[in-house]
Each structure stands twice: as C-alpha cells, then as structure tokens.
Design an enzyme around this catalytic site. Structure first.
Site, PDB file in Angstrom:
ATOM      1  CG  ASN A  91       8.794 -28.270 -23.963  1.00 38.69           C
ATOM      2  OD1 ASN A  91       7.625 -28.641 -24.074  1.00 38.69           O
ATOM      3  ND2 ASN A  91       9.133 -27.192 -23.292  1.00 38.69           N
ATOM      4  NE  ARG A 101      -5.100   8.775   4.720  1.00 39.88           N
ATOM      5  CZ  ARG A 101      -4.639  10.020   4.752  1.00 39.88           C
ATOM      6  NH1 ARG A 101      -5.404  11.025   4.368  1.00 39.88           N
ATOM      7  NH2 ARG A 101      -3.405  10.274   5.163  1.00 39.88           N
ATOM      8  CB  SER A 117       2.591 -28.082 -42.183  1.00 33.79           C
ATOM      9  OG  SER A 117       2.978 -26.937 -42.883  1.00 33.79           O
ATOM     10  CE  LYS A 126      10.342 -22.954 -21.595  1.00 33.83           C
ATOM     11  NZ  LYS A 126      10.307 -24.230 -20.886  1.00 33.83           N
ATOM     12  CE1 TYR A 180       5.725 -23.687 -25.719  1.00 33.61           C
ATOM     13  CE2 TYR A 180       6.173 -26.040 -25.803  1.00 33.61           C
ATOM     14  CZ  TYR A 180       6.319 -24.814 -25.193  1.00 33.61           C
ATOM     15  OH  TYR A 180       7.071 -24.690 -24.053  1.00 33.61           O
TER      16      TYR A 180
HETATM   17  C1  UD1 Z   1       1.552  15.324   5.863  1.00 33.17           C
HETATM   18  C2  UD1 Z   1       1.658  16.682   6.587  1.00 33.17           C
HETATM   19  C3  UD1 Z   1       0.633  17.634   5.968  1.00 33.17           C
HETATM   20  C4  UD1 Z   1       0.895  17.790   4.500  1.00 33.17           C
HETATM   21  C5  UD1 Z   1       0.930  16.436   3.790  1.00 33.17           C
HETATM   22  C6  UD1 Z   1       1.451  16.617   2.392  1.00 33.17           C
HETATM   23  C7  UD1 Z   1       2.336  16.181   8.879  1.00 33.17           C
HETATM   24  C8  UD1 Z   1       1.902  16.027  10.273  1.00 33.17           C
HETATM   25  N1  UD1 Z   1       1.391  16.499   7.991  1.00 33.17           N
HETATM   26  O1  UD1 Z   1       0.230  14.846   6.095  1.00 33.17           O
HETATM   27  O2  UD1 Z   1       0.715  18.913   6.601  1.00 33.17           O
HETATM   28  O3  UD1 Z   1      -0.102  18.622   3.929  1.00 33.17           O
HETATM   29  O4  UD1 Z   1       1.810  15.516   4.456  1.00 33.17           O
HETATM   30  O5  UD1 Z   1       1.298  15.449   1.639  1.00 33.17           O
HETATM   31  O6  UD1 Z   1       3.510  16.047   8.603  1.00 33.17           O
HETATM   32  N2  UD1 Z   1       5.587   8.936   7.940  1.00 33.17           N
HETATM   33  C9  UD1 Z   1       6.646   8.354   8.630  1.00 33.17           C
HETATM   34  N3  UD1 Z   1       6.504   8.088   9.964  1.00 33.17           N
HETATM   35  C10 UD1 Z   1       5.371   8.387  10.642  1.00 33.17           C
HETATM   36  C11 UD1 Z   1       4.303   8.971   9.933  1.00 33.17           C
HETATM   37  C12 UD1 Z   1       4.446   9.242   8.586  1.00 33.17           C
HETATM   38  O7  UD1 Z   1       7.691   8.080   8.044  1.00 33.17           O
HETATM   39  O8  UD1 Z   1       5.341   8.110  11.851  1.00 33.17           O
HETATM   40  C13 UD1 Z   1       5.749   9.192   6.496  1.00 33.17           C
HETATM   41  C14 UD1 Z   1       4.720   8.478   5.647  1.00 33.17           C
HETATM   42  O9  UD1 Z   1       5.212   7.225   5.227  1.00 33.17           O
HETATM   43  C15 UD1 Z   1       4.500   9.434   4.483  1.00 33.17           C
HETATM   44  C16 UD1 Z   1       4.882  10.791   5.035  1.00 33.17           C
HETATM   45  O10 UD1 Z   1       5.557  10.566   6.259  1.00 33.17           O
HETATM   46  O11 UD1 Z   1       5.339   9.137   3.381  1.00 33.17           O
HETATM   47  C17 UD1 Z   1       3.629  11.641   5.302  1.00 33.17           C
HETATM   48  O12 UD1 Z   1       2.792  10.938   6.194  1.00 33.17           O
HETATM   49  P1  UD1 Z   1       1.212  10.930   6.037  1.00 33.17           P
HETATM   50  O13 UD1 Z   1       0.653  10.163   7.146  1.00 33.17           O
HETATM   51  O14 UD1 Z   1       0.836  10.568   4.667  1.00 33.17           O
HETATM   52  O15 UD1 Z   1       0.930  12.474   6.295  1.00 33.17           O
HETATM   53  P2  UD1 Z   1      -0.285  13.338   5.761  1.00 33.17           P
HETATM   54  O16 UD1 Z   1      -1.465  13.115   6.604  1.00 33.17           O
HETATM   55  O17 UD1 Z   1      -0.439  13.181   4.305  1.00 33.17           O
HETATM   56 CA    CA Z   2       0.333  11.790   2.791  1.00 34.13          CA
END
Ligand code: UD1
Ligand code: CA
Length: 469
Positions: free
Chosen positions: A392, A19, A411, A357, A372
């Site tokens: 320079n 997003r 100057s 600089k 400068y």
């Molecule tokens: C998640 C929670 C949601 C909560 C919200 C809070 C889950 C399924 N949902 O949703 O309940 O309200 O966070 O902000 O957990 N990430 C990984 N690997 C993956 C997917 C995600 O490391 O395969 C990491 C992302 O980089 C991110 C975090 O997990 O930092 C959360 O992932 P994101 O996809 O943002 O989850 P949300 O839809 O916000």
């Molecule tokens: Ca999130």
C-alpha cells in the site's frame, strides 16, 4: 423529605505535585484511563453541585483543556496565578462565583477515589450545623503526611495541624484531615483574608479556617472510611489508588453480569462499557473508550484501545487492537493486530499474524493467516489466502486496494495498490497483482516451473564434496 441546600463545589487543582517528580501536573496523571482530577469533579456533580469550580494554576492550559473536553458548562475553571497554598486556592475559587451565597463544598483534586456519598453526608448535614464549617474526618494507623485533627477536652474539633508543623505528640494522632469541607460562603470570604502564612511551608493553609470556624460557632465533623479519602502525592500512592479503583471497576462490571475471570490481572479503564454475559479472561487490558457487546469473549492477553466489539464476537488470545470496530460474531485471533480504523463486519474471521490498518472487511470474509492488509476495502464473502500482502505504500503515499465481493485471493499473493480485484474473480496462488482484475477473471502471474530429471541427486553430491574440503 428535607430540601437539600443548593451548593457550589470547588476542586483545588493548581498545585504542581512536586513529589510526583514529573513534567506533568499531578492532577493530570491518569487512573484507569482518566486524569485523576476528573474523579472528584464527577463526584461533586453526582452529589448535585449546581456548579463546580476547578482551581487551576500549574499547567493551567492543559488542565483547563481536559476539563472543557470532558465536562459541560456546569464545570468552570478559576486561575490561581501563584501557588501560595490551599487557602489562596479557595480564595481564587470563591472569587469566580462572587454572587454565590450558600455552601461551598471544597475538595482536593488529588484524591480520586471519593464518591458522592461523603459529599452528600456533608451537604445534608449543613443546614442544621451550628457553625460555618463541616468537614470529613478519618483515621489511619499511620496518618503521616496528612494534617492531624486536634480536639479539645470535650472532643470538639478545634484545629488542624499540618504534618510538617506537628509537635512530636501531635504526630502520633491517627485522626487525619481528608481535605473535604463544606464552608458557608460568607464565612469563607471573610475568614480567608485573615489567615497568615507563618508556618513551616510559608503557605496559606485552608486548614487554618478550621480553628477560625471553631471560634465562630463550631466545626461539625463527619467520620468516614479512609479508603475513598486517601490522596495521591507520589507515584507509589498513584499505583495503590489505581489498584483499588481497578477492583472497584471490575466489581461494578461483575455485578452487571460480566464474567471477569481474574480481576487482579485485568485492567479495565473507567470509561469502558461492557454488556451482559461478556467473558473477560485474565491479563486483558481494555483501554480508553472500549465497548464490549453482549456475550463477547475477550480471551487471555488481549489489549484493546478504543475498540467497539460486537455482540458474540470472539477475540482469541493475544490480540492487539486500537481505534477499530469488530462486528457481531466476528472471530479474531489468536495473535491478530488491528490498527487504527479497521472495521470488521459481522462474522468476519481474522486469524493469526494478520495485521490490518484502515481496512474495512465485509460480512463473512476471511483472512485467516499471516497477512498485511493496509488501506483496503474488502467486500463480502472474500477469502484472503495465507501470506497475502497489500503493498500500500510507495515511500510517499498510501494507496487503496479494493477486493470486491466474492473474490478469492490465493496464498502468497501481493496486491500492488492502487487497484481493484473484481467481483467473484480469482487470483492464483503466488501472483503479484499489478493490474486491475476484471469481474469473474482469473489473474495468474507466476514464473513457469521446469522439472529437471535427476538433477537433485547430482546437486547433492556436488554440495557434499564442497563441504569436505
Ligand atoms: C492537604 C491539607 C491536609 C490534608 C491533605 C489531604 C492543607 C494545607 N493541607 O495537604 O491537611 O490532610 O490535603 O489530602 O490544605 N493546591 C492548589 N493551590 C495551592 C496548593 C495546593 O490548588 O497553592 C491544590 C493541589 O493541587 C492539591 C490540593 O490543593 O490538589 C492539596 O494540595 P497538597 O499540596 O497536595 O496538600 P497536602 O499537603 O496533601
Ligand atoms: Ca495532597
């Protein structure tokens, strides 16, 4: 005092962050000059995590580079090869600490406003919890986007329903899951294997652990203010979180004795240090690792990036400086431009429309107007007159100009580098200096002036006649 349980923290940061609509991984987008991921890592360290494991995946090389540059060995990374969901990410994190037995604190890499306090609340409650999972809960008037908290008739948390999987009724629940949990390691390792990805997103949801924990002893929920728990999923949320963070940073400096005239229009990055009685005027940006000495003035509209400003220095309005040092009680501006590696000793004056600089200026020297000064070494008590230019660059190489102590540059002089203007010498106004100037000498290189009596009158007549035709 009860001894706090030893714990590891896990920060989930492998997702792409679709997003954000960005070429860059979401967790690397910056707030107040720091990649957002650094904030939850720091909160976990501040809460006392023995180790922090950052789960990386999307652009893992860049993310790992940021982590190893900013943190010591207490912070490690674990690779999630495919982004199959938050549960899979937690599985990868747990695998990176196979011998650890205790509480895993799990938090998201995309919620940067979190402090150590709610993490401590979870960890402190963990030893006496009846079940294997504790979590923060919070409420928002509009919790859309977040997983919702599902409770039974007795008010016990029994599940989390992801926004996309909610029924019409569930969507109206305002209590949401901030994504911060403490989970017992044995429970995490065994329960995570049993989760399925049969949901709207075909992902393995970490949130499904909550329903499992509810059946395996119960879930402990700790309510917390949403302000520090809200995540970032798009650029607008990024701007909103940064605005809150910005105020918090201004507030922190204000309480330390710094005057910030207009916190709303002032941008101070998280790594900036400011000493007491400094005055930061409106519309100032202090970026990167600036340090501002006691009693310094940073007047309206200055933009400083990695600049060290000495005590009592005055930066008048609209100065731009980067990777430079400004000495104690120096005076700069208005409208000065100090570029990389400019070093101003104490009491130096650099005035309007002066660009430097890679130039060092010695104590008490002055360049007050329109110059400068690139690749220069300027001694002490030197006066650089208006319109002086250090020539320079020859199109291929940069050359150094040396102005020794006490010399005077009239100057509108051009100094064609490389050369040295000796101690206490004098360069006459309007000279193009192409030879070294010895100590105490006067260098003068002007075309001799002639005055032609009455010629102005004649010339005007001629020109006027031409115009009529
Ligand atoms: C998640 C929670 C949601 C909560 C919200 C809070 C889950 C399924 N949902 O949703 O309940 O309200 O966070 O902000 O957990 N990430 C990984 N690997 C993956 C997917 C995600 O490391 O395969 C990491 C992302 O980089 C991110 C975090 O997990 O930092 C959360 O992932 P994101 O996809 O943002 O989850 P949300 O839809 O916000
Ligand atoms: Ca999130």
């Amino acid at each position: 005092m009860k001894r706090r349980a030893e714990f590891f923290a896990m920060v989930l940061a492998a997702g792409q962050g679709k997003r954000m609509k960005s070429e860059r991984a979401k967790v690397l987008h910056a707030l107040a000059g720091r990649p957002m991921l650094c904030y939850p890592v720091e909160a976990a360290l501040n809460a006392g995590a023995k180790k922090v494991i950052v789960v990386v995946g999307h652009q893992h090389e860049s993310v790992t580079a940021v982590i190893s540059q900013r943190f010591d060995k207490r912070v490690a990374t674990a690779l999630q090869a495919k982004q199959l969901g938050t549960a899979d990410a937690a599985r990868c994190g747990a695998q990176a600490a196979p011998d650890f037995n205790g509480w895993f604190l799990i938090l998201n890499g995309d919620a940067p406003l979190i402090s150590a306090d709610p993490l401590l609340a979870l960890i402190n409650a963990a030893p006496s919890a009846k079940g294997p999972l504790l979590m923060l809960v919070s409420s928002l008037e509009d919790a859309s986007g977040y997983g919702r908290i599902i409770r039974d008739d007795r008010g016990q948390v029994i599940a989390i329903r992801e926004d996309k999987d909610c029924t019409e009724d569930e969507l109206s629940i305002d209590e949401f899951n901030p994504g911060v949990y403490a989970v017992r390691s044995d429970f995490l390792r065994s329960a995570i294997k049993e989760l399925s990805n049969q949901n709207k997103q075909n992902e393995y949801y970490l949130t499904d652990l909550v329903a499992r924990a509810a059946q395996a002893g119960g879930v402990t929920d700790i309510p917390w203010d949403p302000v520090e728990l809200e995540g970032i999923n798009d650029r607008f949320e990024l701007a909103e979180r940064e605005a809150s963070l910005r105020l918090e940073i201004a507030y922190r400096h204000a309480l330390n004795g710094v005057t910030i005239r207009d916190p709303i229009s002032t941008f101070i990055d998280a790594d900036v240090l400011i000493e007491r009685d400094a005055l930061i005027e409106a519309n100032v940006s202090l970026r990167g690792r600036c340090s501002i000495g006691a009693g310094a003035l940073i007047d309206v509209g200055c933009v400083l990036t990695n600049v060290a400003v000495g005590a009592g220095a005055q930066l008048l309005p609209y100065c731009v400086a980067s990777d430079s040092e400004i000495g104690q009680a120096a005076r700069v501006g208005p409208f000065s431009h100090l570029r990389t590696d400019s070093k101003l000793a104490p009491q130096v004056h650099v005035g309007n429309f002066v660009e430097t600089k890679k130039t060092v200026i010695g104590r008490g020297s002055k360049a007050n107007h329109l110059s400068y000064l690139g690749d220069g070494i300027i001694g002490e008590r030197v006066n650089v007159g208006a319109g002086t230019i250090f020539c320079n660059y020859d199109g291929f190489n940069k050359h150094t100009t040396v102005l020794e102590d006490g010399c005077f540059i009239g100057s509108d002089s051009q100094i064609v580098a490389p050369l040295t203007v000796g101690r206490n010498s004098y360069v006459a106004t309007g000279t193009t200096v192409t030879l070294n100037v010895p100590e105490d000498a006067l260098a003068i290189g002007r075309v001799k002036q002639e005055n032609k009596a009455g010629l102005a009158k004649r010339l005007r007549k001629q020109l006027a006649a031409k115009k009529k035709r």
